[in-house]
Write an enzyme that holds these catalytic residues in place. Sequence first.
Site, short mmCIF file in Angstrom:
data_model
loop_
_atom_site.label_atom_id
_atom_site.label_comp_id
_atom_site.label_asym_id
_atom_site.label_seq_id
_atom_site.Cartn_x
_atom_site.Cartn_y
_atom_site.Cartn_z
N TYR A 153 0.70 -1.24 -0.02
CA TYR A 153 0.05 -0.17 0.32
C TYR A 153 0.86 1.42 0.08
O TYR A 153 1.18 1.54 -0.98
CB TYR A 153 -1.15 -0.18 1.31
CG TYR A 153 -2.17 1.29 0.99
CD1 TYR A 153 -3.30 1.65 0.05
CD2 TYR A 153 -1.74 2.20 2.17
CE1 TYR A 153 -4.08 2.27 0.84
CE2 TYR A 153 -2.66 3.96 2.37
CZ TYR A 153 -3.83 3.44 1.11
OH TYR A 153 -4.35 4.28 1.17
N LYS A 157 0.76 4.93 -3.27
CA LYS A 157 1.00 5.68 -2.63
C LYS A 157 1.45 6.21 -3.03
O LYS A 157 1.64 7.69 -3.58
CB LYS A 157 0.53 5.49 -1.17
CG LYS A 157 -1.39 5.43 -1.02
CD LYS A 157 -1.90 6.01 -2.00
CE LYS A 157 -3.42 4.68 -2.18
NZ LYS A 157 -3.96 5.66 -3.21
#
Length: 262
Positions: A153, A157
């Site tokens: 994750y 990002k």
Amino acid sequence: MARVFITGSTDGLGLAAARTLIEDGHDVVLHARSEARAAHLGDIRRRASGIAIGDLSSAEETLSVAEQVDDIGRMDAVIHNAGIGYREPRRIATVDGHAHLLAINVLAPYLLTCRMRRPDRLVYLSSGMHRGGDSSLTDLDWTARPWNGTQAYSDSKLLDAALALAVARLWPDVRSNAVEPGWVATKMGGSSAPDDLAQGHVTQAWLAAGDDPAAQVTGEYLYHRQPRRILPIARDTAFQDALLEELRRLTGVSLPRVTQPA
């Protein structure tokens, strides 16, 4: 009045941004993963200017979403809001050979950016967790490494932030920015998230349609309408170019040059 397309706008921050923009008098085009998801939108669907249906974990359906939106008309702004987190059960299953997390969080906004008619403004949702992202660009699908949801994750990002800044550099006629919405109590963030949920959607809606000078920026990373520290590698042009080449390799689609008509 602006026409704004928002991915992942059936719940959470995407839906909140849609409601705010509609209430402010703007035309909003919604996005839902499926007709079943769209059926739960109720009054907001009736007030919207249209809706695109497609699962962003699929390249084919993502490209269909781009076509559906372009059929409605050119957007003034696009908010790339859709995303999944490391807690969600679909994080590692694959579609089109790509992990869901990579496909939805990174490949989908890239494909939509490449294939939709170029808007005036682009907003990409990043996260404070990008500061823990790995900039190596190796094994983005996690096929050679044991799965680490938090790291995957964070990586995604970081890539979203770098993509936003790369587009700002390569498309000088477009205002492209990344937003850190904060750790808020959405389905992705979890019920114990400490940040202000009411503020989580404000910056992206403001960047998409705000007419005050502070909203006319490009190539910035913002939190609650203010610039915030970004991992320096995201601003490195060599890293941005390497990222675009890797995304081209993974998708078979290149980012158009700015000389192409919008």
